[in-house]
Structures are given as C-alpha cells and as structure tokens.
Design a protein around this motif. Structure first.
Motif, PDB file in Angstrom:
ATOM      1  N   THR A  71       0.829  -1.198   0.000  1.00 11.56           N
ATOM      2  CA  THR A  71       0.000   0.000   0.000  1.00 11.56           C
ATOM      3  C   THR A  71       0.870   1.257   0.000  1.00 11.56           C
ATOM      4  N   GLY A  72       0.547   2.175  -0.910  1.00 12.42           N
ATOM      5  CA  GLY A  72       1.298   3.417  -1.003  1.00 12.42           C
ATOM      6  C   GLY A  72       2.474   3.364  -1.954  1.00 12.42           C
ATOM      7  N   THR A  73       2.777   2.177  -2.501  1.00 10.70           N
ATOM      8  CA  THR A  73       3.889   2.072  -3.449  1.00 10.70           C
ATOM      9  C   THR A  73       3.530   2.788  -4.741  1.00 10.70           C
ATOM     10  N   VAL A  74       4.413   3.654  -5.191  1.00  9.75           N
ATOM     11  CA  VAL A  74       4.210   4.420  -6.417  1.00  9.75           C
ATOM     12  C   VAL A  74       4.823   3.650  -7.589  1.00  9.75           C
ATOM     13  N   LEU A  75       4.002   3.380  -8.605  1.00  3.73           N
ATOM     14  CA  LEU A  75       4.469   2.695  -9.811  1.00  3.73           C
ATOM     15  C   LEU A  75       4.479   3.691 -10.959  1.00  3.73           C
ATOM     16  N   ALA A  76       5.590   3.744 -11.678  1.00  2.00           N
ATOM     17  CA  ALA A  76       5.790   4.752 -12.719  1.00  2.00           C
ATOM     18  C   ALA A  76       5.062   4.386 -14.001  1.00  2.00           C
ATOM     19  N   ASP A  77       4.878   5.380 -14.863  1.00  3.15           N
ATOM     20  CA  ASP A  77       4.265   5.177 -16.172  1.00  3.15           C
ATOM     21  C   ASP A  77       5.011   4.093 -16.938  1.00  3.15           C
ATOM     22  N   HIS A  78       4.276   3.067 -17.360  1.00  2.00           N
ATOM     23  CA  HIS A  78       4.828   1.905 -18.075  1.00  2.00           C
ATOM     24  C   HIS A  78       5.859   1.147 -17.229  1.00  2.00           C
ATOM     25  N   GLY A  79       5.766   1.282 -15.905  1.00  2.00           N
ATOM     26  CA  GLY A  79       6.636   0.523 -15.023  1.00  2.00           C
ATOM     27  C   GLY A  79       8.064   1.010 -15.036  1.00  2.00           C
ATOM     28  N   ASP A  80       8.973   0.159 -14.549  1.00  2.00           N
ATOM     29  CA  ASP A  80      10.376   0.563 -14.483  1.00  2.00           C
ATOM     30  C   ASP A  80      11.316  -0.386 -15.209  1.00  2.00           C
ATOM     31  N   ALA A  81      10.845  -1.531 -15.704  1.00  5.75           N
ATOM     32  CA  ALA A  81      11.747  -2.472 -16.369  1.00  5.75           C
ATOM     33  C   ALA A  81      12.341  -1.887 -17.641  1.00  5.75           C
ATOM     34  N   TRP A  82      11.558  -1.070 -18.370  1.00  2.00           N
ATOM     35  CA  TRP A  82      12.029  -0.525 -19.636  1.00  2.00           C
ATOM     36  C   TRP A  82      13.191   0.439 -19.472  1.00  2.00           C
ATOM     37  N   GLN A  83      13.336   1.013 -18.285  1.00  2.00           N
ATOM     38  CA  GLN A  83      14.430   1.958 -18.061  1.00  2.00           C
ATOM     39  C   GLN A  83      15.427   1.443 -17.031  1.00  2.00           C
ATOM     40  N   SER A  84      15.407   0.130 -16.793  1.00  2.92           N
ATOM     41  CA  SER A  84      16.343  -0.487 -15.858  1.00  2.92           C
ATOM     42  C   SER A  84      17.490  -1.149 -16.623  1.00  2.92           C
ATOM     43  N   VAL A  85      18.591  -1.370 -15.930  1.00  2.00           N
ATOM     44  CA  VAL A  85      19.719  -2.097 -16.502  1.00  2.00           C
ATOM     45  C   VAL A  85      19.469  -3.591 -16.343  1.00  2.00           C
ATOM     46  N   TRP A  86      19.401  -4.286 -17.454  1.00  2.00           N
ATOM     47  CA  TRP A  86      19.191  -5.730 -17.460  1.00  2.00           C
ATOM     48  C   TRP A  86      20.540  -6.447 -17.528  1.00  2.00           C
ATOM     49  N   ALA A  87      20.599  -7.614 -16.926  1.00  4.82           N
ATOM     50  CA  ALA A  87      21.779  -8.465 -17.041  1.00  4.82           C
ATOM     51  C   ALA A  87      21.650  -9.354 -18.279  1.00  4.82           C
ATOM     52  N   LEU A  88      22.727  -9.505 -19.021  1.00  6.41           N
ATOM     53  CA  LEU A  88      22.772 -10.445 -20.125  1.00  6.41           C
ATOM     54  C   LEU A  88      23.244 -11.780 -19.561  1.00  6.41           C
ATOM     55  N   ASP A  89      22.305 -12.712 -19.374  1.00  6.59           N
ATOM     56  CA  ASP A  89      22.621 -13.984 -18.737  1.00  6.59           C
ATOM     57  C   ASP A  89      23.364 -14.921 -19.677  1.00  6.59           C
ATOM     58  N   SER A  90      22.892 -14.996 -20.929  1.00  4.61           N
ATOM     59  CA  SER A  90      23.530 -15.884 -21.900  1.00  4.61           C
ATOM     60  C   SER A  90      23.023 -15.539 -23.290  1.00  4.61           C
ATOM     61  N   SER A  91      23.817 -15.875 -24.306  1.00  4.08           N
ATOM     62  CA  SER A  91      23.386 -15.660 -25.686  1.00  4.08           C
ATOM     63  C   SER A  91      24.253 -16.476 -26.631  1.00  4.08           C
ATOM     64  N   ASP A  92      23.661 -16.887 -27.746  1.00  4.18           N
ATOM     65  CA  ASP A  92      24.377 -17.484 -28.859  1.00  4.18           C
ATOM     66  C   ASP A  92      23.532 -17.267 -30.105  1.00  4.18           C
ATOM     67  N   ASP A  93      23.768 -18.034 -31.174  1.00 11.12           N
ATOM     68  CA  ASP A  93      23.035 -17.815 -32.419  1.00 11.12           C
ATOM     69  C   ASP A  93      21.559 -18.180 -32.312  1.00 11.12           C
ATOM     70  N   THR A  94      21.183 -18.913 -31.275  1.00 13.06           N
ATOM     71  CA  THR A  94      19.811 -19.421 -31.192  1.00 13.06           C
ATOM     72  C   THR A  94      18.996 -18.796 -30.064  1.00 13.06           C
ATOM     73  N   HIS A  95      19.634 -18.049 -29.163  1.00 15.33           N
ATOM     74  CA  HIS A  95      18.855 -17.508 -28.042  1.00 15.33           C
ATOM     75  C   HIS A  95      19.561 -16.306 -27.416  1.00 15.33           C
ATOM     76  N   VAL A  96      18.751 -15.501 -26.702  1.00 18.29           N
ATOM     77  CA  VAL A  96      19.271 -14.436 -25.838  1.00 18.29           C
ATOM     78  C   VAL A  96      18.453 -14.466 -24.551  1.00 18.29           C
ATOM     79  N   GLN A  97      19.132 -14.550 -23.412  1.00 14.09           N
ATOM     80  CA  GLN A  97      18.439 -14.513 -22.126  1.00 14.09           C
ATOM     81  C   GLN A  97      18.930 -13.328 -21.315  1.00 14.09           C
ATOM     82  N   THR A  98      17.975 -12.535 -20.815  1.00  6.79           N
ATOM     83  CA  THR A  98      18.278 -11.369 -19.999  1.00  6.79           C
ATOM     84  C   THR A  98      17.413 -11.402 -18.738  1.00  6.79           C
ATOM     85  N   SER A  99      17.811 -10.666 -17.718  1.00  2.00           N
ATOM     86  CA  SER A  99      17.043 -10.635 -16.479  1.00  2.00           C
ATOM     87  C   SER A  99      17.223  -9.295 -15.793  1.00  2.00           C
TER      88      SER A  99
END
Length: 281
Positions: A71-99
């Motif tokens: 209760t009382g938590t402020v959530l920003a327009d379109h959330g915050d994931a789009w403007q957060s730094v994501w970790a690149l967990d793994s990638s190759d020619d067939t996949h990309v995983q981020t978190s």
C-alpha cells in the motif's frame, strides 16, 4: 545489438543495454516494429518510443492502495523495467536470455528469446523473494508499424471491447481503421492469438496460453502518442492499464513467494497468405 534468427525468416534484434528492448522484428523484408531510438529516463512517451519494451509492473502510473503490504507504493508510467539495466545472462546464435530486478517491487524477471523451427518464442519467468505475495501486471508492448491498410485479426468472432482510453471502461465498437487519435481497449473475453495483417497480405501472428495470459489489450494510434501510426497486441496478466485498479477488482496475477510464474509468446510470420477470422479493417 544481439540477433536471434528463427524459422520462416523471422528475426529479432535485442538491445540488452537499453531495457532489453527488441528494436527490430523482421520477416520477408518487412520491418514490423515502429522505429525506436534513445529516450530520456523517466518519460516513456517521447520520440523513439517504438520497438518492443518490457512493461511491468503496471502500464498506467498509479499508487497501490488495496491494503496489501505494498500500500502506497508508487508505480511509474509503463513501469520501471524498460528503463532499468538488465543483465545479459547468456546468448548465442539461437537464443538471448536477460534478467532484471525491479526497483519498484521485489520482482525478478527473466526473459528468454529463442529461435524455433517456425519463428521466435519468447518466454518469461517472474519470481519474488519477499515475504508477501506481490502483484504482477505485465503486458507485451510491441508497437507495430501501421498504415491505412493495416488490420488486427482475431481467429474467431469479435469479442466485446472495453475501452480503456480515451474513455474509461465503456463498451465500444471495433475501430474501422487507425485514426489520428489513440484508442486502447481490452477484449472482454480471453483470447489465444491475434495477428497484424497488412494490405498486401503480410501477417505476423502472436500466440499464447489464455490460462497464463487471460487478458488482451489492443491499441491503435495514428499519431497522438507516436511519431508514426502503430497498432499493438498486448496479452497481459492484468485487466486494464492500472495495476492498482486491477488489484481492487481482483483481476491481476499475484506472485507467491517460492512459486515462480512462467509464461510465453510464439511469433510466426507467414507472408501473403489468407486468414479467416474477425478483422478490424
């Protein structure tokens, strides 16, 4: 920029350094997404807001007020994931995983983009390590390039639409075209797929499990909020754009501690083939 090439000639490019945004989605020589570019932090709607963003844990800015632990938590327009730094967990020619770990709520979100024989599969996992259940309002947020001949096509009879914008929660008819003003509406019934179809027959289909994503947002904009005309197909874990209102109405996914939630979308893009179903001309 990272690229995953799937079957049927469909390919995506991912900018892991910019909120894991999908900046390009192509098939058969067509770029499906509206142009995207650098944006200033904190303001989602601005030039360059095309592409496909991760929108969580809300679409509309809101304050949680249902008496929960948040209760009382402020959530920003379109959330915050789009403007957060994501970790690149793994990638190759067939996949990309981020978190990413959200700043607003104790949610960790992982996305995996994988090439399949027929296209591209996106899968997500969300979890919380907090002591309390956490509301999760996530939606797909692709902005597909559109013109006067672009339609959204559903595989069956047209469901009722509940308008979210510009009018709040009123029933409305299906739009006949992408007009100058923006329209956001939700299907009144669960759906399992929808397609963007251009005048020449080029089509891109999104498929999902309606038990995992029971709500479907649809969006048309000829230039009110975007630089170029767009349409959007937005399967979601919540009804409506406000996580706070969805909580009040009991129409939102809740993450339980120790029980990750997983969901997926499949993208396929056969070209110049006819489809049956209800269309929005």
């Amino acid at each position: 920029m990272l690229t995953v090439q799937g079957g049927g000639g469909i390919a995506v490019q991912i900018d892991a350094a910019d909120g894991a945004r999908i900046t390009s989605l192509t098939s058969g020589g067509r770029e499906w997404l509206a142009p995207s570019g650098p944006r200033s932090p904190g303001v989602f709607v601005q030039p360059g807001s095309g592409g496909w963003d991760e929108v969580v844990p809300t679409v509309a800015a809101c304050v949680l007020s249902d008496g929960s632990a948040f209760t009382g938590t402020v959530l920003a327009d379109h959330g915050d994931a789009w403007q957060s730094v994501w970790a690149l967990d793994s990638s190759d020619d067939t996949h990309v995983q981020t978190s990413v770990r959200l700043a607003s709520l104790p949610i960790t979100l992982t996305r995996r983009v994988v090439a399949t024989a027929t296209g591209i599969r996106l899968s997500w996992a969300a979890s919380t390590d907090g002591p309390e259940p956490v509301p999760l309002a996530w939606c797909a947020h692709p902005l597909f390039a559109a013109d006067a001949g672009t339609r959204i096509v559903l595989p069956g009879p047209a469901p009722a639409l509940i308008e979210e914008y510009p009018r709040d929660r009123v029933r409305r008819d299906w739009p006949h075209a992408v007009g100058a003003a923006a329209i956001k509406a939700f299907a009144a019934e669960p759906q399992s797929s929808a397609s963007v179809v251009h005048r020449n027959g080029d089509n891109l289909t999104l498929t999902w499990d309606p038990e995992l994503l029971p709500y479907l947002g649809l969006y048309w904009d000829g230039g009110e909020f975007t630089d170029t005309p767009v349409v959007a197909i937005e399967p979601s874990t919540a009804f409506g754009d406000s996580a706070a209102l969805a909580m009040d109405e009991g129409r939102i996914r809740t993450l339980e501690p120790g029980h990750p939630f997983r969901w997926w979308l499949q993208l396929t893009a056969p070209t110049r083939t006819g489809r049956r179903g209800h269309s929005i001309p």
